[in-house]
Design a protein around this motif. Structure first.
Motif, short mmCIF file in Angstrom:
data_model
loop_
_atom_site.label_atom_id
_atom_site.label_comp_id
_atom_site.label_asym_id
_atom_site.label_seq_id
_atom_site.Cartn_x
_atom_site.Cartn_y
_atom_site.Cartn_z
N GLU A 203 0.85 -1.19 0.00
CA GLU A 203 0.00 0.00 0.00
C GLU A 203 0.88 1.24 0.00
O GLU A 203 1.83 1.33 0.79
CB GLU A 203 -0.90 -0.01 1.25
CG GLU A 203 -1.99 1.03 1.20
CD GLU A 203 -2.98 0.84 2.35
OE1 GLU A 203 -2.93 1.67 3.27
OE2 GLU A 203 -3.76 -0.12 2.35
N CYS A 204 0.60 2.17 -0.88
CA CYS A 204 1.40 3.39 -0.95
C CYS A 204 1.26 4.17 0.36
O CYS A 204 0.15 4.50 0.76
CB CYS A 204 0.95 4.25 -2.13
SG CYS A 204 1.74 5.88 -2.15
N PRO A 205 2.40 4.48 1.05
CA PRO A 205 2.32 5.21 2.31
C PRO A 205 1.83 6.64 2.12
O PRO A 205 1.41 7.29 3.08
CB PRO A 205 3.75 5.21 2.84
CG PRO A 205 4.56 4.40 1.91
CD PRO A 205 3.78 4.18 0.65
N ASP A 206 1.89 7.13 0.88
CA ASP A 206 1.54 8.52 0.64
C ASP A 206 0.05 8.69 0.29
O ASP A 206 -0.65 9.51 0.88
CB ASP A 206 2.41 9.09 -0.48
CG ASP A 206 2.44 10.61 -0.45
OD1 ASP A 206 2.56 11.17 0.66
OD2 ASP A 206 2.33 11.22 -1.52
N CYS A 207 -0.44 7.89 -0.69
CA CYS A 207 -1.83 8.09 -1.14
C CYS A 207 -2.74 6.90 -0.83
O CYS A 207 -3.94 6.98 -1.06
CB CYS A 207 -1.86 8.40 -2.64
SG CYS A 207 -1.59 6.96 -3.68
N GLY A 208 -2.17 5.81 -0.31
CA GLY A 208 -3.01 4.68 0.09
C GLY A 208 -3.37 3.73 -1.03
O GLY A 208 -4.07 2.74 -0.82
N GLU A 209 -2.87 4.00 -2.24
CA GLU A 209 -3.16 3.12 -3.39
C GLU A 209 -2.58 1.72 -3.12
O GLU A 209 -1.46 1.58 -2.64
CB GLU A 209 -2.52 3.73 -4.65
CG GLU A 209 -2.58 2.89 -5.89
CD GLU A 209 -3.94 2.96 -6.61
OE1 GLU A 209 -4.81 3.71 -6.13
OE2 GLU A 209 -4.12 2.27 -7.61
N ARG A 210 -3.38 0.69 -3.42
CA ARG A 210 -2.87 -0.69 -3.29
C ARG A 210 -2.19 -1.08 -4.58
O ARG A 210 -2.70 -0.80 -5.66
CB ARG A 210 -4.04 -1.65 -3.04
CG ARG A 210 -4.47 -1.70 -1.57
CD ARG A 210 -5.81 -2.34 -1.45
NE ARG A 210 -5.82 -3.73 -1.92
CZ ARG A 210 -5.53 -4.78 -1.15
NH1 ARG A 210 -5.22 -4.59 0.11
NH2 ARG A 210 -5.55 -5.99 -1.64
N VAL B 77 7.55 1.97 -6.41
CA VAL B 77 7.11 3.30 -6.86
C VAL B 77 5.61 3.23 -7.08
O VAL B 77 5.11 2.33 -7.77
CB VAL B 77 7.82 3.73 -8.17
CG1 VAL B 77 7.30 5.09 -8.63
CG2 VAL B 77 9.33 3.77 -7.98
N CYS B 78 4.88 4.17 -6.50
CA CYS B 78 3.42 4.17 -6.64
C CYS B 78 3.02 4.59 -8.06
O CYS B 78 3.45 5.65 -8.53
CB CYS B 78 2.81 5.13 -5.62
SG CYS B 78 1.02 5.27 -5.78
N PRO B 79 2.21 3.77 -8.75
CA PRO B 79 1.81 4.14 -10.11
C PRO B 79 0.83 5.31 -10.12
O PRO B 79 0.66 5.99 -11.13
CB PRO B 79 1.12 2.86 -10.63
CG PRO B 79 0.67 2.13 -9.41
CD PRO B 79 1.62 2.49 -8.30
N GLU B 80 0.22 5.59 -8.97
CA GLU B 80 -0.80 6.64 -8.90
C GLU B 80 -0.17 8.02 -8.66
O GLU B 80 -0.47 8.98 -9.35
CB GLU B 80 -1.78 6.29 -7.77
CG GLU B 80 -3.13 6.93 -7.86
CD GLU B 80 -3.87 6.60 -9.15
OE1 GLU B 80 -4.60 7.48 -9.62
OE2 GLU B 80 -3.71 5.49 -9.69
N CYS B 81 0.75 8.08 -7.63
CA CYS B 81 1.29 9.39 -7.24
C CYS B 81 2.81 9.48 -7.40
O CYS B 81 3.41 10.48 -7.03
CB CYS B 81 0.89 9.72 -5.81
SG CYS B 81 1.77 8.74 -4.57
N SER B 82 3.44 8.39 -7.90
CA SER B 82 4.90 8.35 -8.14
C SER B 82 5.74 8.41 -6.87
O SER B 82 6.96 8.62 -6.94
CB SER B 82 5.34 9.48 -9.09
OG SER B 82 4.66 9.36 -10.31
ZN LIG Z 1 0.72 6.77 -4.04
#
Ligand SMILES: [Zn+2]
Length: 251
Positions: free
Chosen positions: A70-77, A187-192
């Motif tokens: 889970e992205c620690p920044d935006c929560g995207e799985r 690397v989060c695909p949603e927020c990088s």
């Molecule tokens: Zn993210």
């Protein structure tokens, strides 16, 4: 190492249900290293223990790992896929593959005016500090693993060390046993956002075996109810033969 039979793995899982995560990991190793005593397994440095758990995972479920983070920044799985070979470190410590006797070495560090000698933490250390509730876990671990601390030739107690020195020792310990802490660069695909996620092979493998055990018991239940066979006989079948009988039972 031998691949445990379905019956032996189920037994280890059943025992593990009531055990702490550290003790569970040892139960799994007992199932695949039956000639090695529990004390010997508990005395393995954590990285060596995890090397064996990775091998067990490969023999049970293969090399491909599919995990979720889970992205620690935006929560995207996000789905995380990798090969067990990608997270295997070459250990500087050696081990006898038959007896699991590690040839560990003392590690030395000079920092902040202190001369420090330590050994790498083991499962035994984690089991002991998990029951000591009157002391902070990191300090309890250091008290067990620091074999000698001196400042200008004078012995110093672990609890007298400044925080900066404790942090330096913890970092050095982690570097000395890299297999104990598997980090995945994500690397989060949603927020990088980029971060390092920890991959805990002991917890991950336990969850996989937990899911496997529940599936297996369901299969035993179906076959026993359909054919009247004993649990031991169903578990002794190859997975392939069990699957064919399951398909027949459901037609
Ligand atoms: Zn993210």
């Amino acid at each position: 190492m031998q691949t445990p039979s379905a019956a032996d793995l189920l037994l280890a899982w059943e025992r593990g249900l009531d055990q702490s995560p550290t003790r569970r990991a040892l139960s799994l190793l007992e199932a695949c290293l039956p000639g090695v005593t529990l004390d010997r397994l508990a005395a393995l440095p954590i990285g060596m223990r995890d090397t064996q758990l990775l091998r067990l995972r490969e023999s049970l479920f293969g090399n491909s790992v599919a995990a979720v983070s889970e992205c620690p920044d935006c929560g995207e799985r996000l789905d995380v896929a990798f090969n067990t070979n990608d997270v295997r470190h070459m250990s500087v410590e050696k081990i006898d593959a038959e007896t699991m006797e590690p040839q560990t070495q003392a590690h030395q560090l000079h920092t902040g005016g202190y001369d420090i000698t330590y050994r790498i933490p083991t499962s035994s250390d984690l089991l002991v500090i998990s029951t000591a509730d009157d002391i902070e876990p990191q300090l309890a671990l250091l008290q067990r693993c620091l074999t000698e601390v001196q400042q200008n030739g004078i012995p110093v107690q672990a609890n007298a060390l400044p925080d900066s020195v404790i942090a330096a020792i913890s970092k050095d310990m982690a570097n000395a046993d890299p297999q104990a802490q598997i980090e995945l660069g994500l690397v989060c695909p949603e927020c990088s956002y980029a971060w390092n996620a920890l991959f805990d092979i002991a917890a991950f493998l336990w969850n996989e075996i937990h899911a496997w055990a529940k599936r297996m018991l369901h299969e035993v239940h179906t076959l026993a109810r359909t054919y009247g066979w004993r649990e031991a006989d169903i578990l002794a079948m190859s997975a392939r033969r069990r699957q064919i009988y399951l398909e027949l039972a459901q037609t």
